[in-house]
Design an enzyme around this catalytic site. Sequence first.
Site, PDB file in Angstrom:
ATOM      1  N   ARG A   1       1.543  -4.997   1.455  1.00  0.00           N
ATOM      2  CA  ARG A   1       2.951  -4.617   1.372  1.00  0.00           C
ATOM      3  C   ARG A   1       3.663  -5.504   0.345  1.00  0.00           C
ATOM      4  O   ARG A   1       3.355  -6.699   0.229  1.00  0.00           O
ATOM      5  CB  ARG A   1       3.590  -4.817   2.759  1.00  0.00           C
ATOM      6  CG  ARG A   1       5.054  -4.420   2.872  1.00  0.00           C
ATOM      7  CD  ARG A   1       5.256  -2.948   2.735  1.00  0.00           C
ATOM      8  NE  ARG A   1       6.557  -2.525   3.266  1.00  0.00           N
ATOM      9  CZ  ARG A   1       7.071  -1.321   3.017  1.00  0.00           C
ATOM     10  NH1 ARG A   1       6.419  -0.447   2.265  1.00  0.00           N
ATOM     11  NH2 ARG A   1       8.238  -0.975   3.526  1.00  0.00           N
TER      12      ARG A   1
ATOM     13  N   THR B   1       5.205   7.960  -1.819  1.00  0.00           N
ATOM     14  CA  THR B   1       4.134   7.484  -0.965  1.00  0.00           C
ATOM     15  C   THR B   1       2.966   8.475  -0.919  1.00  0.00           C
ATOM     16  O   THR B   1       3.141   9.632  -1.270  1.00  0.00           O
ATOM     17  CB  THR B   1       4.758   7.292   0.427  1.00  0.00           C
ATOM     18  OG1 THR B   1       5.841   6.392   0.227  1.00  0.00           O
ATOM     19  CG2 THR B   1       3.815   6.760   1.441  1.00  0.00           C
TER      20      THR B   1
ATOM     21  N   ASN C   1       7.649   3.767  -2.699  1.00  0.00           N
ATOM     22  CA  ASN C   1       8.849   4.224  -2.002  1.00  0.00           C
ATOM     23  C   ASN C   1       9.348   5.547  -2.558  1.00  0.00           C
ATOM     24  O   ASN C   1       8.640   6.527  -2.503  1.00  0.00           O
ATOM     25  CB  ASN C   1       9.935   3.147  -1.960  1.00  0.00           C
ATOM     26  CG  ASN C   1      10.938   3.449  -0.850  1.00  0.00           C
ATOM     27  OD1 ASN C   1      10.594   4.120   0.115  1.00  0.00           O
ATOM     28  ND2 ASN C   1      12.151   2.984  -0.967  1.00  0.00           N
TER      29      ASN C   1
END
Length: 567
Positions: free
Chosen positions: A101, A372, A392
């Site tokens: 992430r 995504t 995103n």
Amino acid sequence: MTRLFRRPCGKAPSWSFFAFWLLCSLALADRPPAVAVASAHPLATEAGLEILRQGGNAFDAAVAVSAALAVVEPYGSGLGGGGFWLLHRAADGREVMIDGRERAPLAAGRDLYLDDGGEVVPRLSIDGPLAAAIPGEPAALAHIARRYGLLPLERSLAPAIRLAREGFEVDEHYRRMAAWRLEVIRRYPKTAAIFLDEGEVPQLGHRIVQPELARTLERLAKAGREGFYDGPVARRLVASVRAAGGIWSLEDLRQYRVVERKPVVGHFAGHRIVSASPPSSGGVVLVEMLNMLTEAGWRSLQGVDRVHLLVEVMRRAYLDRARYLGDPDQVEMPLDRLLSREHALRWVATIDPHHATPSSVLAEPEPEGTDTTHFSILDAEGNRVAATLSINYPFGSGFVAGGTGVLLNDEMDDFSAKPGVPNVYGLVGGEANAIAPGKRMLSSMTPTFIESSERVAILGTPGGSRIITMVLLAVLEAVEGQPVAQWVSRPRFHHQYLPDQMQLEPGALTEPVKEELGRRGHHLRQLDRSWGNMQAIHWDRRTGRVSAASDPRGAGSASTVAVENLH
Ligand code: DON
């Protein structure tokens, strides 16, 4: 066995020979008859199969598919983004989530997107380099290859490098995504030069060629992690971001590390559920919802009663998401409590079977306060990967860092810019997901395995805040024995606590069901667009059949190849 694992079972020291022998025999007895790859783009699926054919395992194939998607699905994920790779290693049953992430830059503070009056400045966390967090995908790919793969990174990145250099053809989905983000793409000439054709959305069949991205991928292939986070690529990224108003530093890149985390595990209808752990909210919210369904006796409910229960369960789990979840390295989270049977029981006790509970009156029943992409892979050994990756919003921040070909994410918008102010997916959050230097923003990405003596399932989807409810609906299809095509195609509905509305895909529910839900007090919002792009694999252990499916809403492809035809 020896071909696919670095530490062959046969080389075990004699004192543990028996244990190894047992493990090897068990693993051999539990192998699928076919490999499978399902991804959001046919060229990425093909890249995964190519690597499996070359003798790579599911983890090598995952590197290849991730990198190929970074090239051919630039609106969905990429080297400028991050994600979660859920791995299952068949040899020893190791289950791990690779947390790649993005992290907030060290110079980011909680008020980064607020004006002098304390109000959120619209679009500052969505468009342009200030919206970009420090990418995790390059580090994750290097880590997966080194720690779990059999092939060198040069081999597994080769298909992506080829695709970047030779180009790929624009399809309908690309055109839709580019049209959606046309304004921000046009704002940055380097982005427009790559992804548009003379400033316009390219025609079908136009080739997108990315030589700079090919060179960046080559550096990653040769030097591993350092090829991106140090040296010329890092310097270019930082210089370019800063020149355009961003706040990255070389130290940000130097400090970035992937984290291996224990997945969230739950049990539902005789199946073991393995899913993403924080900083994704996916697994926690999914298992909370499944626990509530179990306690509420979901199986005995049909039709509108089941839909009503599902919505009430979604509402409550998303409330917990907003209240508690964030980066596990920076916030304390009551995970054991949230995942407990007692917690599910307390929530279920607040559900009125005949009336919707307005989100505004929902207080937690506890005594204490406080574009995504997804792909799934199964290899011949039974190794599995479920990976959901993101930059995103479609085309991320819209900003390509000069000389690198890397399109940067706008994942900073997944933080809560200000308590109670919704992000681009309408999600609200509080302290646990406030911006802080080096912090990982809360995600909804939910790569998931379902396992029982009957089946192994590998699944996930993009779709922002709706990801977790999509996976929930698919889990229900799976445990009820529906075919994999049904898991990915079934009509969807969604509730996320706030806004207090039940969102419906076109055709999701019949008119009588909608009318009854309205009578029960649900605020129905019929959307004219569908959502999600689920990629799923099903290995039916009873019949020995492997099947795979790609969401008909997207342009992906799912392939299975019988093991005897692989080489
Ligand atoms: O991590 C998250 O939850 C979001 N950044 C995911 C965004 C997404 O799925 C967009 N795709 N439709």
